[in-house]
Scaffold this motif. Structure first.
Motif, short mmCIF file in Angstrom:
data_model
loop_
_atom_site.label_atom_id
_atom_site.label_comp_id
_atom_site.label_asym_id
_atom_site.label_seq_id
_atom_site.Cartn_x
_atom_site.Cartn_y
_atom_site.Cartn_z
N PRO A 66 1.99 -2.81 -8.57
CA PRO A 66 1.49 -1.59 -7.95
C PRO A 66 0.08 -1.81 -7.36
CG PRO A 66 2.01 -1.28 -10.31
CD PRO A 66 1.96 -2.75 -10.04
N PRO A 67 -0.39 -0.87 -6.55
CA PRO A 67 -1.77 -0.97 -6.06
C PRO A 67 -2.77 -0.94 -7.24
CG PRO A 67 -0.56 0.72 -4.86
CD PRO A 67 0.31 0.30 -6.01
N PHE A 68 -3.95 -1.49 -7.02
CA PHE A 68 -4.97 -1.60 -8.08
C PHE A 68 -5.18 -0.30 -8.86
CE2 PHE A 68 -7.07 -4.86 -5.11
CZ PHE A 68 -6.57 -5.95 -5.83
N VAL A 69 -5.33 0.81 -8.12
CA VAL A 69 -5.73 2.06 -8.79
C VAL A 69 -4.66 2.60 -9.73
CG1 VAL A 69 -7.37 2.80 -7.00
CG2 VAL A 69 -4.97 3.51 -6.85
N ASN A 70 -3.44 2.07 -9.62
CA ASN A 70 -2.36 2.55 -10.50
C ASN A 70 -2.15 1.65 -11.71
OD1 ASN A 70 -1.91 4.54 -8.62
ND2 ASN A 70 -0.26 3.45 -7.59
N LEU B 241 10.69 0.02 -3.67
CA LEU B 241 10.02 1.32 -3.70
C LEU B 241 10.93 2.44 -4.19
CD1 LEU B 241 8.02 0.96 -0.36
CD2 LEU B 241 7.15 0.68 -2.70
N LYS B 242 12.20 2.12 -4.33
CA LYS B 242 13.16 3.09 -4.90
C LYS B 242 13.79 2.43 -6.12
CE LYS B 242 14.19 6.41 -1.43
NZ LYS B 242 13.71 5.95 -0.12
N MET C 171 0.85 -1.21 0.00
CA MET C 171 0.00 0.00 0.00
C MET C 171 0.88 1.25 0.00
SD MET C 171 -3.37 0.76 2.30
CE MET C 171 -2.58 1.51 3.71
N HIS C 172 1.68 1.37 -1.08
CA HIS C 172 2.56 2.52 -1.24
C HIS C 172 2.38 3.09 -2.64
CE1 HIS C 172 4.81 1.76 2.45
NE2 HIS C 172 4.84 0.49 2.11
N LYS C 173 2.59 4.37 -2.77
CA LYS C 173 2.61 5.12 -4.03
C LYS C 173 1.22 5.57 -4.49
CE LYS C 173 7.09 4.38 -4.43
NZ LYS C 173 8.07 5.44 -4.13
N GLU D 136 3.14 9.38 -7.78
CA GLU D 136 4.37 8.72 -7.31
C GLU D 136 4.65 7.45 -8.11
OE1 GLU D 136 3.95 10.14 -2.60
OE2 GLU D 136 3.23 8.16 -3.23
N ALA D 137 3.58 6.75 -8.46
CA ALA D 137 3.73 5.52 -9.25
C ALA D 137 4.32 5.85 -10.62
CB ALA D 137 2.39 4.82 -9.41
N ILE D 138 3.80 6.90 -11.23
CA ILE D 138 4.27 7.30 -12.56
C ILE D 138 5.75 7.69 -12.50
CG2 ILE D 138 3.99 9.10 -14.35
CD1 ILE D 138 0.93 8.85 -13.80
N GLU D 139 6.09 8.38 -11.43
CA GLU D 139 7.49 8.80 -11.28
C GLU D 139 8.42 7.59 -11.14
OE1 GLU D 139 7.95 11.73 -8.14
OE2 GLU D 139 10.12 11.37 -8.13
#
Ligand code: PGA
Length: 251
Positions: A43-47, A239-240, A12-14, A18-21
């Protein structure tokens, strides 16, 4: 030869920006070399939809962190396999320890999810792993055996070719404690032996078994050079872009 898979579970991050970046940075940095392993991000569902667009001209594969086992219906808050496919997911993590232990998902659901994912053409990464108290009580093999047998119930030797297993000792997830490489390797060998019993040695030898639990750039090489460890399922260190890429390079 099994090709290694390095996968990044974002949990549950980004947020979307932030995901696009992160994905843009990963893509740019991966352009400079050809990874010897398969790379998947979760990634999380919404991304998923936006990330899928970004990945169109990239070797990085896309997956989701969970799904429901029913085809569709009145399941508020849940996501179906068809929905994941429709936004470009190829893989799905099933039975992650956080789903098993925080959200109390039983083996039966996990098995139903694996079956539904396969039926819909998604490739499941089935996660298994013992808790600290189970390890201390000497129950590791018993737990792994149960999770493998129950998770794969009703899966044919043809269908299992589309499954990846991730061994993630729960005590090593997000704690900074990793299993010693040889210790992880023997758990993987044990899982392969169960697969030989359930199917045959060809199936067992071609099955990809990833290790997960505090995989970092500084321990990835030792873990990934073990004969039975076919890749990594990475949480925190994915995450990085730089640390994820270091792990990809180790594979
Ligand atoms: P971690 O998570 O790398 O942060 O330990 C791994 C996972 O849960 O898949």
């Amino acid at each position: 030869m099994r090709k290694k898979i390095v996968a990044g579970n974002w949990k549950m991050h980004k947020t979307l920006p932030e995901a696009i970046e992160l994905v843009s940075e990963l893509k740019n940095k991966l352009q400079n070399f050809q990874p010897a392993c398969d790379v998947i991000i979760f990634p999380p569902f919404v991304n998923l939809e936006s990330v899928s667009e970004l990945l169109k001209d990239s070797p990085i594969h896309l997956g989701a962190q969970n799904m429901h086992f029913e085809e569709s219906g009145a399941f508020t808050g849940e996501i179906s396999a068809d929905m994941l496919k429709s936004v470009g997911a190829e893989f799905v993590i099933i039975g992650h320890s956080e789903r098993r232990h925080i959200f109390n998902e039983p083996d039966e659901w996990i098995n139903e999810k694996v079956k539904r994912a396969l039926k819909k053409g998604l490739k499941p990464i089935l996660c298994i792993g013992e808790k600290l108290e189970e390890r201390e009580e000497g129950l590791t093999e018993k737990v792994l055996r149960r999770q493998v047998i129950e998770g794969l119930k009703g899966i044919s030797s043809e269908a299992i070719k589309n499954i990846v297993i991730a061994y993630e000792p729960v005590w090593a997830i997000g704690t900074g404690k990793t299993a010693a490489p040889q210790e992880a390797d023997s758990a993987h060998a044990f899982v392969r032996a169960i697969i030989t019993e359930l199917y045959d040695s060809d199936v067992a030898q071609s099955l990809t078994i990833q290790y997960g639990g505090s995989v970092k750039p500084n321990n990835a090489k030792d873990l990934l050079s073990q004969p039975n460890i076919d890749g990594a399922l990475v949480g925190g260190a994915c995450l990085k872009a730089d640390s994820f890429i270091e792990i990809i390079k180790s594979a």
